[in-house]
Design an enzyme around this catalytic site. Sequence first.
Site, PDB file in Angstrom:
ATOM      1  CD  GLN A  22      75.787  66.904  61.765  1.00 16.20           C
ATOM      2  OE1 GLN A  22      76.734  67.021  62.531  1.00 16.20           O
ATOM      3  NE2 GLN A  22      74.765  66.127  62.023  1.00 16.20           N
ATOM      4  CD  GLU A  58      73.586  61.604  58.498  1.00 16.35           C
ATOM      5  OE1 GLU A  58      72.617  62.307  58.180  1.00 16.35           O
ATOM      6  OE2 GLU A  58      73.843  61.291  59.668  1.00 16.35           O
ATOM      7  CG  ASP A 107      71.576  68.369  63.202  1.00 18.92           C
ATOM      8  OD1 ASP A 107      71.829  69.197  64.114  1.00 18.92           O
ATOM      9  OD2 ASP A 107      71.912  67.169  63.267  1.00 18.92           O
ATOM     10  CD  GLU A 144      69.095  67.012  65.001  1.00 22.78           C
ATOM     11  OE1 GLU A 144      68.291  66.772  64.068  1.00 22.78           O
ATOM     12  OE2 GLU A 144      70.049  66.263  65.266  1.00 22.78           O
ATOM     13  CG  ASP A 174      71.486  64.779  68.102  1.00 21.64           C
ATOM     14  OD1 ASP A 174      71.576  63.783  68.831  1.00 21.64           O
ATOM     15  OD2 ASP A 174      72.144  64.882  67.045  1.00 21.64           O
ATOM     16  CE  LYS A 207      71.503  61.074  66.364  1.00 18.97           C
ATOM     17  NZ  LYS A 207      72.520  62.148  66.495  1.00 18.97           N
ATOM     18  NE  ARG A 265      74.488  59.105  66.069  1.00 21.35           N
ATOM     19  CZ  ARG A 265      75.098  59.418  67.215  1.00 21.35           C
ATOM     20  NH1 ARG A 265      74.840  58.706  68.288  1.00 21.35           N
ATOM     21  NH2 ARG A 265      75.926  60.446  67.301  1.00 21.35           N
ATOM     22  CB  SER A 266      77.220  60.204  60.367  1.00 20.84           C
ATOM     23  OG  SER A 266      77.952  60.115  61.558  1.00 20.84           O
ATOM     24  CE  LYS A 314      68.945  63.649  62.028  1.00 18.89           C
ATOM     25  NZ  LYS A 314      69.702  64.818  62.495  1.00 18.89           N
TER      26      LYS A 314
END
Length: 423
Positions: free
Chosen positions: A165, A208, A245, A288, A315, A340, A369-370, A391
């Site tokens: 990702q 992102e 990630d 991650e 995550d 998160k 988040r995205s 992040k």
Amino acid sequence: MKVSRVFGYQVLDSRGRPTVAASVSLTDGSTHTARVPSGASTGAHEAKEIRDAGGKFAEKFYSGLSVQQAVTNINEVIAPALIEEQIDLESIDNQIVELDPTEDHSRLGANATLAVSLAGAIAAAHSQNRSLARFFSPEGPLTIPMPMVNILSGGAHANRTLDIQDVLIVPTGAASFTQALSWIVAVREMAAKLGKESGYITNLIADEGGIAIAFDSAEKACDFVVNAIEKTGLKVGNEVSLALDIASTQFFDGKNYNLANLNKSYSQSEFIHYINNLVSSQPIISIEDPFAEDDWSSWQEFMNIAPKNLQILGDDLLTTNLNRLNRAIAEKSANSILIKANQNGLVSATLNVLKQARANNFNTVVSARSGENEDSWLADLATGWNAGQIKVGSTHGSERNSKWNRLLELEVIENTRFINPFN
Ligand code: 2PG
Ligand code: MG
């Protein structure tokens, strides 16, 4: 100071999808608003956001993603319980838990509960005449977190141009956040330039704000970013390192890890070795979700063989959930946790997860988040909670830059320290 009004409404996130906003008004006439983020590569064990598909609020447009049910839950269920009460974050969160005792907040919707909880935190900070960062950390210097910033995007954020990702960078050699951000922008610009010069298609900007280039392997993607760092004149390792990630839940079928772009399928034990080779051969300091959200045994085996100082970050594995974190602590499945707030659903419970992680020597990385929005509370939480790392995605898009810009602001207006958790 008391709560005079609470109201929820639907707004848009950075992907053009609906999300929940909540406003809390106080008896001094002020109003405090928070908007909640939302993921794309969401873990199965996250708190549940409520979307309207199939429900009585389903709209013709928004592809079933509208959030009118969650908004109604704020206005009809949560608001009446909070009005006339003293403004206080703990009691707001306790009231919400009384109204919805489910662990995943599925009755009211985690998007409803978090919106009110966040707006309540911002209102409570205001009632004490403090910023949100200072509300959580009233005394002494504030610790500005080390950023972990996306350069290349793949997976669910970029049409799977890469199997993994994110390839991110961490500017561990920077002396201040201000300097760190200037390095990051330099590397991103260099990566975009090199991508163009090499004839790659770089015009897809991912969810992102990262650059999407179709490399068939993670190694090639890492090599590309390492080259971009070097070309800026920064030193790989001493000044800027890589983080990945993998978001591997996305390509695990219950038995095998399937890397589609590489056209290869790995058994669990093969994938553990693949990941170990990758982190050993590249300047990677953090990885991650190298394994899927319920593949606990692979996490545990990897922890036994991984390079000693590697940050192994859960995550989807941990979903900011106290029970899952406690299992990871007991079984030594990871050594770090992504935090998160919307995986959890309440501000104070999210902070409790972070505290439990820290008490057990886990590194903590507060994360966006995205699907994001213009709010900057994340920067205040990461700083006020002394998280050590943050992040947010890339440095493109105001929904990302609102967080970076808030950290720049805190560094200028507050008494702060910039810390390097990798020292
Ligand atoms: C992640 C996040 C943020 P999403 O996997 O860490 O990058 O992605 O919000 O889509 O879950
Ligand atoms: Mg992730």
